[in-house]
Each structure stands twice: as structure tokens, then as C-alpha cells.
Design an enzyme around this catalytic site. Structure first.
Site, short mmCIF file in Angstrom:
data_model
loop_
_atom_site.label_atom_id
_atom_site.label_comp_id
_atom_site.label_asym_id
_atom_site.label_seq_id
_atom_site.Cartn_x
_atom_site.Cartn_y
_atom_site.Cartn_z
N LYS A 143 -2.29 -1.57 -3.72
CA LYS A 143 -3.14 -0.38 -3.64
C LYS A 143 -2.30 0.88 -3.74
O LYS A 143 -1.29 0.95 -3.04
CB LYS A 143 -3.88 -0.42 -2.31
CG LYS A 143 -4.71 0.80 -2.01
CD LYS A 143 -5.26 0.70 -0.62
CE LYS A 143 -6.01 2.00 -0.32
NZ LYS A 143 -6.43 2.08 1.03
N LYS A 174 0.86 -1.18 0.00
CA LYS A 174 0.00 0.00 0.00
C LYS A 174 0.90 1.23 0.00
O LYS A 174 1.75 1.39 0.88
CB LYS A 174 -0.90 -0.01 1.23
CG LYS A 174 -1.75 1.25 1.36
CD LYS A 174 -2.72 1.18 2.51
CE LYS A 174 -3.47 2.49 2.66
NZ LYS A 174 -4.42 2.46 3.77
C1 PBG Z 1 -7.26 3.35 5.79
C2 PBG Z 1 -7.55 3.31 4.34
C3 PBG Z 1 -7.40 4.32 3.38
C4 PBG Z 1 -7.92 3.81 2.20
C5 PBG Z 1 -8.34 2.52 2.47
N1 PBG Z 1 -8.08 2.22 3.79
C6 PBG Z 1 -6.91 5.71 3.51
C7 PBG Z 1 -5.48 5.97 3.74
O1 PBG Z 1 -4.63 5.10 3.86
O2 PBG Z 1 -5.14 7.16 3.87
C8 PBG Z 1 -8.03 4.53 0.89
C9 PBG Z 1 -9.08 3.99 -0.04
C10 PBG Z 1 -9.43 4.88 -1.17
O3 PBG Z 1 -8.80 5.94 -1.42
O4 PBG Z 1 -10.40 4.54 -1.86
N2 PBG Z 1 -5.93 3.38 6.17
#
Ligand code: PBG
Length: 324
Positions: free
Chosen positions: A250, A197
Site C-alpha cells: 500500500k 505500507k
Molecule cells: C489507517 C489507515 C490509513 C489508510 C488505511 N488505513 C491512513 C494512514 O495510514 O494515514 C489509508 C487508506 C487510503 O488512503 O485510502 N492507519
């Protein structure tokens, strides 16, 4: 003048021919719809930066689940917007919080017809918007954050989640959650690791949707640097070693190289998250008449599947399932 004998255009001539030789198909069973459940809400309300996406009450999210089942969508991923926030994010593991309440409402409505995923992170539940408690320099402290994720995961498993998906990018989060789930008798609850991520600018609209915008700072101290491809291989391998059942990359479209590496390295189910910004930019351009939004959304998600994803989390899941 010589003409080609090899004519690739022969098999592209009609829609039926193209369908017959199509290498990649969008199967609704491989789509997962992320949803936002707001504590205390009595109806759905729109999210301006994500046209077509809403914050839900437990009632309206159960109605969405019914539609998802009717369309053959594979699953839903729940995010919560709590009524109260604090520095550690204790509302994240409240057994009556928005995610457990949403899980129960959906399960009651559709039974086991949908796979229910619960995102596990503290950023929606802390008053500063970070993914766990902070030290004096404003960095998330790793192990206390993991302790919070463990409590979240147990609460979501108790409420009926099939899969928990730790997204905080703390070291050791998958192993700690696996051990705690097993000790609590939740051996059947799976873990999808948000393994690779990235600290991405494409999460902007999500933070509006989840009301989790950071007061200050960023997530670069724990999420991955967008410059790094090889490092993702380590993250993915480590999460599998710690007990992940499936892996996620992601965002999706800007990281198709990482997704492809993951596909080649591992035989476990592989998910990709087509995130809020990826969705919103297509919607915004379509609103201006700059592109055909439905076609662009289809092409984007198809590309993610073509690159190697078995599962795609996308806010367009219902639309794509309705016209695959
Ligand atoms: C929580 C999380 C996030 C997203 C999914 N889980 C936000 C982040 O990491 O700041 C983003 C999902 C999206 O942008 O659709 N940590």
C-alpha cells in the site's frame, strides 16, 4: 522494401480477438470495497475529496453490502468514525463502536456472502490523529499501540470480522494479534498484514473521509520510506513469520515494483490497496474533462492485478464490478 512476417497486430484486430488473448482479467471476486461507518449517523453523507464515496450509517452500509453481493464483489473493508476520541483511542475497541456495529449490520443483511475485513489502527480513534499513544517527542510508542490493536482486533473478531488487517505499522503487531485471537478462541479469524505500507502523500483524502487528520507531525517514524524497495522484502517476510495469512502492499500504483517483489517471494494471497489519493486524482481529472475516468480507473486497477495482486482494495470496486 521488406515487410515483417511477424505481425503482433493480427491478434489485436477485433474486440473478440483481444478478449481471447487477454492475459489479465478483472474478477469482481478479487475486489474489496473500503467503507467508512460513522457512529451515530442516520444516513449516508458524501465525502467531497472522494467523489462517489460516502460516510455511512449502519443501515446505509448494509445496503451497500447488498449491492456488493449482487455485483459479485469479494469483500468489504470497514473503517470507523467514532463519536468520541481520546489520547489512546479507546473508542477503537468499544464493542458498540462503529466498526463492530457495521460488521453486525452487514452480516445480518448478507450472511457469509461477503468477506468482511476490519482495518485495525488507532488513528481514527485518537484525538491527535496518530496511530497510537504518543511519547513526549510526539512519536507513537510501539508496544502500547500494539496493545490497543490487540483490543481492537478482538472486538472486531467478536463482532464477526472474517479478517483483521492491522495497518499501524508497529513492530510485532501481527504476532501479538495472532496470539491474542488464538487465546480468545478466534483461531478462524485471519490476518491480512498491511506489511509494506509506505508513508505516502496519497492518503490525503482518506484522512478527510475518516476524520483522522493529524493535528501535527507525520507517520514517517513508523510507516515505510517511499525510497525503500529492499526493506519491503523484510517487512513482508517478517509478517508472514509472525502469522499473517495474507500480505498487502500500500499504496498500489506507485509501488508496483514492491508488489512484484512480494509476488515473486511469496505464495500467499497478495493484496494491494489502491488508496484514496490514487482514486481521487482520477476522479478529479475526469471532473475537469482531462481524461476518461472510467477507462483510467479500469486501467489502473488492471495494472495492479497484472503486477501480481490477487486482491485489490479500491473505492471503485462497485463500478468496476458493474463493468469489468
Ligand atoms: C489507517 C489507515 C490509513 C489508510 C488505511 N488505513 C491512513 C494512514 O495510514 O494515514 C489509508 C487508506 C487510503 O488512503 O485510502 N492507519
Amino acid at each position: 522494401m521488406s515487410y515483417p512476417r511477424t505481425r503482433l497486430r493480427r491478434l489485436r484486430r477485433t474486440p473478440a480477438l483481444r478478449r481471447a488473448v487477454s492475459e489479465t482479467r478483472l474478477d469482481p471476486a478479487g475486489l474489496v470495497l473500503p467503507v467508512f461507518v460513522k457512529e451515530g449517523a442516520t444516513s449516508a453523507s458524501p465525502i467531497p475529496s472522494m467523489p462517489g464515496v460516502e460516510q455511512h450509517s449502519t443501515g446505509s452500509v448494509a445496503a451497500v453490502a447488498e449491492r456488493a453481493v449482487a455485483l459479485g464483489v469479494g469483500g468489504m473493508m470497514l473503517f470507523g468514525i467514532p463519536a468520541a476520541k481520546d489520547p489512546v483511542g479507546a473508542s477503537g475497541w468499544d464493542p458498540d463502536g462503529p466498526v463492530p456495529a457495521g460488521l453486525r449490520a452487514i452480516r445480518e443483511r448478507v450472511g457469509d456472502d461477503l468477506v468482511l475485513w476490519a482495518d485495525v489502527c488507532q488513528c481514527e480513534y485518537t484525538d491527535h490523529g496518530h496511530c497510537g499513544p504518543l511519547d513526549a517527542t510526539g512519536q507513537v510508542v510501539n508496544d502500547p499501540a500494539v496493545d490497543g490493536y490487540v483490543r481492537d482486533a478482538l472486538a472486531y473478531a467478536d463482532a464477526g470480522a472474517d479478517l483483521v488487517a492491522p495497518s499501524g505499522m508497529m513492530d510485532g503487531q501481527v504476532g501479538a494479534i495472532r496470539a491474542a485471537l488464538d487465546d480468545a478462541g478466534h483461531q478462524q479469524v485471519g490476518i491480512v498484514a498491511y506489511a509494506a505500507k509506505y508513508a505516502s502523500a496519497f492518503y490525503g483524502p482518506f484522512r478527510d473521509a475518516a476524520e483522522s487528520t493529524m493535528a501535527e507531525g507525520d507517520r514517517a517514524g513508523h510507516q515505510m520510506d517511499p525510497a525503500n524497495r529492499r526493506e519491503a522484502r523484510r517487512e513482508l517476510a517478517l509478517d508472514l513469520q509472525e502469522g499473517a495469512d495474507a500480505l498487502m502492499v500500500k499504496p498500489a500504483l506507485p509501488y508496483l515494483d514492491v508488489l512484484r517483489d512480494a509476488r515473486e517471494d511469496h505464495d500467499v494471497p497478495l493484496a494491494a490497496y489502491h488508496v484514496s489519493g490514487e482514486y481521487a486524482m482520477i476522479k478529479a481529472a475526469a471532473e475537469r474533462g482531462w481524461l476518461d475516468g472510467d477507462a483510467a480507473m479500469h486501467e489502473a486497477v488492471l495494472s495492479i492485478v497484472r503486477a501480481g495482486a490477487d486482491l485489490v482494495l479500491t473505492y471503485a470496486a462497485l463500478d468496476l464490478a458493474a463493468a469489468p
